[in-house]
Structure formats: C-alpha cells, structure tokens
Write a protein that holds these residues in place. Structure first.
Motif, PDB file in Angstrom:
ATOM      1  N   GLN A   6       0.815  -1.199   0.000  1.00  0.00           N
ATOM      2  CA  GLN A   6       0.000   0.000   0.000  1.00  0.00           C
ATOM      3  C   GLN A   6       0.868   1.276   0.000  1.00  0.00           C
ATOM      4  N   LEU A   7       2.015   1.190   0.673  1.00  0.00           N
ATOM      5  CA  LEU A   7       2.861   2.373   0.778  1.00  0.00           C
ATOM      6  C   LEU A   7       3.841   2.523  -0.381  1.00  0.00           C
ATOM      7  N   SER A   8       3.987   1.465  -1.195  1.00  0.00           N
ATOM      8  CA  SER A   8       4.988   1.514  -2.264  1.00  0.00           C
ATOM      9  C   SER A   8       4.641   2.558  -3.320  1.00  0.00           C
ATOM     10  N   GLY A   9       3.378   2.771  -3.627  1.00  0.00           N
ATOM     11  CA  GLY A   9       2.991   3.748  -4.655  1.00  0.00           C
ATOM     12  C   GLY A   9       2.545   5.066  -4.094  1.00  0.00           C
ATOM     13  N   LEU A  10       2.728   5.252  -2.802  1.00  0.00           N
ATOM     14  CA  LEU A  10       2.258   6.481  -2.162  1.00  0.00           C
ATOM     15  C   LEU A  10       3.385   7.525  -2.121  1.00  0.00           C
ATOM     16  N   SER A  11       3.111   8.732  -2.584  1.00  0.00           N
ATOM     17  CA  SER A  11       4.080   9.831  -2.555  1.00  0.00           C
ATOM     18  C   SER A  11       3.609  10.859  -1.544  1.00  0.00           C
ATOM     19  N   LEU A  12       4.504  11.214  -0.651  1.00  0.00           N
ATOM     20  CA  LEU A  12       4.138  12.122   0.439  1.00  0.00           C
ATOM     21  C   LEU A  12       4.821  13.487   0.298  1.00  0.00           C
ATOM     22  N   GLY A  13       4.759  14.056  -0.876  1.00  0.00           N
ATOM     23  CA  GLY A  13       5.272  15.421  -1.065  1.00  0.00           C
ATOM     24  C   GLY A  13       6.790  15.447  -1.008  1.00  0.00           C
ATOM     25  N   ARG A  14       7.341  16.103   0.024  1.00  0.00           N
ATOM     26  CA  ARG A  14       8.778  16.340   0.119  1.00  0.00           C
ATOM     27  C   ARG A  14       9.519  15.132   0.682  1.00  0.00           C
ATOM     28  N   SER A  15       8.913  14.116   1.068  1.00  0.00           N
ATOM     29  CA  SER A  15       9.576  12.921   1.611  1.00  0.00           C
ATOM     30  C   SER A  15       8.936  11.679   1.021  1.00  0.00           C
ATOM     31  N   GLN A  16       9.589  10.574   1.221  1.00  0.00           N
ATOM     32  CA  GLN A  16       9.111   9.313   0.667  1.00  0.00           C
ATOM     33  C   GLN A  16       9.390   8.217   1.695  1.00  0.00           C
ATOM     34  N   LEU A  17       8.462   7.262   1.786  1.00  0.00           N
ATOM     35  CA  LEU A  17       8.594   6.180   2.772  1.00  0.00           C
ATOM     36  C   LEU A  17       9.163   4.944   2.120  1.00  0.00           C
ATOM     37  N   GLN A  18      10.077   4.281   2.804  1.00  0.00           N
ATOM     38  CA  GLN A  18      10.619   3.006   2.364  1.00  0.00           C
ATOM     39  C   GLN A  18      10.419   1.983   3.473  1.00  0.00           C
ATOM     40  N   HIS A  24      10.140  -2.460   8.757  1.00  0.00           N
ATOM     41  CA  HIS A  24      10.337  -1.153   9.412  1.00  0.00           C
ATOM     42  C   HIS A  24      10.148  -0.064   8.368  1.00  0.00           C
ATOM     43  N   ILE A  25       9.548   1.003   8.726  1.00  0.00           N
ATOM     44  CA  ILE A  25       9.289   2.121   7.813  1.00  0.00           C
ATOM     45  C   ILE A  25      10.372   3.178   8.026  1.00  0.00           C
ATOM     46  N   ASN A  26      11.102   3.504   6.931  1.00  0.00           N
ATOM     47  CA  ASN A  26      12.127   4.558   6.949  1.00  0.00           C
ATOM     48  C   ASN A  26      11.686   5.696   6.038  1.00  0.00           C
ATOM     49  N   GLN A  27      11.926   6.922   6.474  1.00  0.00           N
ATOM     50  CA  GLN A  27      11.592   8.100   5.684  1.00  0.00           C
ATOM     51  C   GLN A  27      12.863   8.652   5.041  1.00  0.00           C
ATOM     52  N   VAL A  28      12.878   8.830   3.703  1.00  0.00           N
ATOM     53  CA  VAL A  28      14.009   9.350   2.945  1.00  0.00           C
ATOM     54  C   VAL A  28      13.629  10.717   2.372  1.00  0.00           C
ATOM     55  N   ARG A  29      14.473  11.722   2.636  1.00  0.00           N
ATOM     56  CA  ARG A  29      14.166  13.087   2.193  1.00  0.00           C
ATOM     57  C   ARG A  29      15.050  13.429   0.994  1.00  0.00           C
ATOM     58  N   PHE A  30      14.491  14.020  -0.066  1.00  0.00           N
ATOM     59  CA  PHE A  30      15.188  14.414  -1.282  1.00  0.00           C
ATOM     60  C   PHE A  30      15.261  15.940  -1.392  1.00  0.00           C
ATOM     61  N   ALA A  31      16.093  16.437  -2.346  1.00  0.00           N
ATOM     62  CA  ALA A  31      16.223  17.882  -2.576  1.00  0.00           C
ATOM     63  C   ALA A  31      14.928  18.451  -3.103  1.00  0.00           C
ATOM     64  N   THR A  32      14.682  19.726  -2.711  1.00  0.00           N
ATOM     65  CA  THR A  32      13.421  20.350  -3.131  1.00  0.00           C
ATOM     66  C   THR A  32      13.504  20.934  -4.536  1.00  0.00           C
ATOM     67  N   LYS A  33      14.772  21.203  -5.043  1.00  0.00           N
ATOM     68  CA  LYS A  33      14.942  21.773  -6.381  1.00  0.00           C
ATOM     69  C   LYS A  33      15.976  20.974  -7.147  1.00  0.00           C
ATOM     70  N   ARG A  34      15.842  21.021  -8.446  1.00  0.00           N
ATOM     71  CA  ARG A  34      16.854  20.411  -9.294  1.00  0.00           C
ATOM     72  C   ARG A  34      18.132  21.250  -9.307  1.00  0.00           C
ATOM     73  N   ALA A  35      19.277  20.585  -9.450  1.00  0.00           N
ATOM     74  CA  ALA A  35      20.559  21.304  -9.570  1.00  0.00           C
ATOM     75  C   ALA A  35      20.630  21.963 -10.946  1.00  0.00           C
ATOM     76  N   ALA A  36      20.831  23.258 -10.947  1.00  0.00           N
ATOM     77  CA  ALA A  36      20.876  24.011 -12.205  1.00  0.00           C
ATOM     78  C   ALA A  36      22.259  23.886 -12.842  1.00  0.00           C
ATOM     79  N   GLY A  37      22.304  23.706 -14.104  1.00  0.00           N
ATOM     80  CA  GLY A  37      23.573  23.634 -14.823  1.00  0.00           C
ATOM     81  C   GLY A  37      24.159  25.016 -15.092  1.00  0.00           C
ATOM     82  N   SER A  38      25.493  25.112 -15.253  1.00  0.00           N
ATOM     83  CA  SER A  38      26.169  26.390 -15.530  1.00  0.00           C
ATOM     84  C   SER A  38      25.935  26.789 -16.983  1.00  0.00           C
ATOM     85  N   LYS A  39      25.664  28.068 -17.158  1.00  0.00           N
ATOM     86  CA  LYS A  39      25.437  28.566 -18.516  1.00  0.00           C
ATOM     87  C   LYS A  39      26.740  28.767 -19.287  1.00  0.00           C
ATOM     88  N   THR A  40      27.839  29.009 -18.535  1.00  0.00           N
ATOM     89  CA  THR A  40      29.107  29.305 -19.208  1.00  0.00           C
ATOM     90  C   THR A  40      29.933  28.063 -19.499  1.00  0.00           C
TER      91      THR A  40
END
Length: 379
Positions: A6-18, A24-40
């Motif tokens: 039931q929890l495998s397909g559930l997305s909880l916004g800024r965090s995700q459950l494993q 045992h349920i572990n919470q993994v937190r990811f970055a809120t923004k993508r890393a921007a590439g350099s223009k130069t």
C-alpha cells in the motif's frame, strides 16, 4: 493487501517512505529543487588573435605590432622590441624580415630592414644600418611616398628640424672661418688642402671638448674618427686600397707635426701649443703672481690683471680657471679682508658707496650694522 504494497505507490510530497525487509518504515528526504547547470560551461572563450600581424616584406611604422604570441616562438631581431607578453613590435620604420641567425640556428627571428633591398641578418662584423645620415630624396614621387609614411607629430616637426639643421650649418661654417683666420695669423705655411684639414681637425676637437673631453683626449678621438671614415670609404669602394693607405699615412704625418704647433685654449680658440713641462712651469709662475692679490681689496686694474693671468691661452683648463676665479675673484670679498667692511653706527648717516647689512652678533646677542664698500663686490 500488505502495508508495504500500500505504501509503495504512495508519494508524500517532500519525503518518501521506504519499508525494509523487517517491515520497518524509513523516511528518505530528497532535494526540493533540481541542480541548475552552468550557462558558461558550454561556451568557449574568445580567441586571443595570436599570430603574425605583418608578413615578409610588409612596411611597418615605429611601434607597429609584428607578432603576437605566447612564449618566444619567434625571437626579436634587429630594430624590433619585445613586450612582457612576448609581443614583438617595430622600433624603426622599415620592412619586415623573417630569418635565421647563424649563431642561433634553431631560433627563428623577425626584424625590420631599414631599406627594401637589405636582407637580414646583417653580417656579424659589419656595422648595422642606421637612419642617421640619410641623403635627401630628390625624386618627388619617392619623396611624396616617404612623406606619407610620416606620423603627424614627425610631419609637424619638419619645419623646426630644417631650421635647426640650417642654424647648425651656419654655426659650423662660422667656426671653420674663425679657425681659418686664426691659422693665417700663425703663418704655418700650410697648403690649401692642409689648411682645410687643420680647420676640420680643430672643429672636431672643439666639439669633443664641449661634451667633457680634454684637449688631448679629443685629439686622439678626432684622429680615430677620421681614420675610421677612411676605412668606411674603402669598404664602400669609394677609394682604392692604395689611396686609403696613402691618405692614412699622410694624415698621421700631418697630425704629428700640426698638434705640436697649434692647440685650443679653454675658450676653444686656437692658440700656440705648449708642452706639458712648459705648461706646469707657467701654471706655477701664474699662481705665484696671483698670490699677491690674495686677502686685499681688488681695484679695477687688479681685476683686469687677475683675469688676464687666469685666461692665459693654453695654460689652464675650464675647470681650473673656474677654481682660480672663485679663489681670487669671488663675487663678494670675505669680511676678514682688511677694508672689506666699514663700521656703521647710524644707518641714516652711512657714507656714500657703502651697502649696509644686518648681522647677528653671537656674543652680545644683538644685531650689528656692517657696511660693505662697493669695492668688495666684484661680480
């Protein structure tokens, strides 16, 4: 359905459950923004525009860049300079030449030839060609072409340079005429050719004395310059080898006899030659006569006599005359000389012809009035 499914397909916004194997349920937190590439990072910098800026045979002006490089791939040769960034530029107007030097066969050089028909490098034992002494261009087309290559500053200075050249020629002609008339007074019995040679020699010695050489040193240098000009004439094939040897020996014989008859005094006027032994004797005699005028008031007659003694032709140099004038004819006679000061009690009743000065007296701590007669001022 199990809790892990039931929890495998559930997305909880800024965090995700494993769910681990032990449920045992572990919470993994990811970055809120993508890393921007350099223009130069994707763009390269502009090229530095390195390489030659003037090629073989091209005419360049003074200061014009010939080569831009990193490191000395091309080395500076004749009539060029190199900057701190290894930029090679022209130091003289002329034509670009790329060449190899026999003394550095692995190095490639770039230089500037002052004439179009010249090649580089100049042979090792030959003098470099200079811009001095160029002849006037008579062809109007060539003269116009050369004039067009002038900078604006150089073009605007042409009238002043021509006027300086004219004044210099007039001054040289006056000096030669002066030495010619002086030689006639000595009645040396010189021929026309020898008289002309003597005038040119005296003029050369005078020009060298003006820049700090003694008369003896200037005579040696003038002889060397004349013999070197004969050697250059031989190299240019203007004269033959026999003419060169004859002219050289003739000039040396003339100098050996002429320098023992005529010399120059401190004012660069022609005078009778005095040997070193006689010169020392005359100096001692004149100095003994000058001591008679030391520490006494100087009259006009005394001043004229002292000047005549010091300026005896050919005895003292210019520096020695200056020292003697400072000693025996100072601008103001010192107060220690008898009669150089007059005691003044009242400034309003000072005698005529006396200049009053105020001097602080160290002993009495007062200001004394001291009069100085006009005879004490010799300047």
């Amino acid at each position: 359905m199990s809790l892990a499914k039931q929890l495998s397909g559930l997305s909880l916004g800024r965090s995700q459950l494993q769910v681990s194997l032990n449920n045992h349920i572990n919470q993994v937190r990811f970055a809120t923004k993508r890393a921007a590439g350099s223009k130069t990072n994707k763009n390269d910098s502009a090229g530095r525009r390195l390489g030659p800026k003037a090629y073989e045979g091209h005419f360049v002006k003074t200061g014009q860049i010939i080569m831009r490089q990193r490191g000395t791939k091309i080395h500076p040769g004749e009539n060029v300079g190199i900057g701190k960034d290894h930029t090679i530029y022209a130091k003289e107007p002329g034509f670009v030449r790329f060449y190899y030097d026999p003394f550095h066969p692995l190095r490639k050089f770039v230089g500037v030839a002052l004439k179009k028909e010249l090649s580089l490098p100049t042979p090792h034992f030959e003098p470099r060609v200079r811009r001095f002494g160029y002849e006037e261009i008579l062809d109007p087309v060539e003269a116009k072409r050369e004039e067009d290559h002038m900078s604006r500053v150089e073009y605007l200075q042409q009238p002043e340079l021509k006027e300086m050249k004219r004044r210099r020629k007039e001054k040289i002609a006056e000096s030669l005429a002066k030495y010619g008339s002086a030689l006639n007074e000595f009645n040396l019995g010189l021929s026309e050719e020898e008289s002309k040679l003597a005038q040119e020699r005296l003029l050369s010695i005078a020009q060298l004395v003006r820049v700090g050489q003694s008369v003896e040193e200037a005579g040696i240098q003038a002889s060397y310059n004349h013999l070197y000009d004969l050697k250059l004439s031989l190299q240019r094939s203007d004269i033959t080898s026999e003419e060169h040897d004859t002219s050289r020996q003739k000039y040396l014989d003339f100098v050996s006899s002429f320098d023992k008859k005529i010399s120059l005094d401190a004012d660069l006027n022609a005078c009778k030659y005095i040997s070193p032994e006689d010169k020392i004797k005359q100096q001692q005699e004149i100095q003994s006569q000058l001591k008679n005028y030391f520490n006494k008031l100087i009259t006009k007659e005394d001043k004229a006599k002292i000047t005549e003694l010091i300026k005896t032709p050919g005895v003292f140099t210019k520096a020695e005359q200056h020292d003697l004038f400072v000693t025996y004819l100072p601008k103001v006679l010192p107060d220690s000389i008898p009669g150089a000061t007059v005691e003044i009690k009242d400034a309003k009743k000072a005698p005529k012809g006396v200049i009053i000065r105020k001097i602080f007296n160290e002993e009495t701590k007062t200001v004394d009035l001291v009069g100085k007669p006009k005879e004490a001022f010799l300047a």
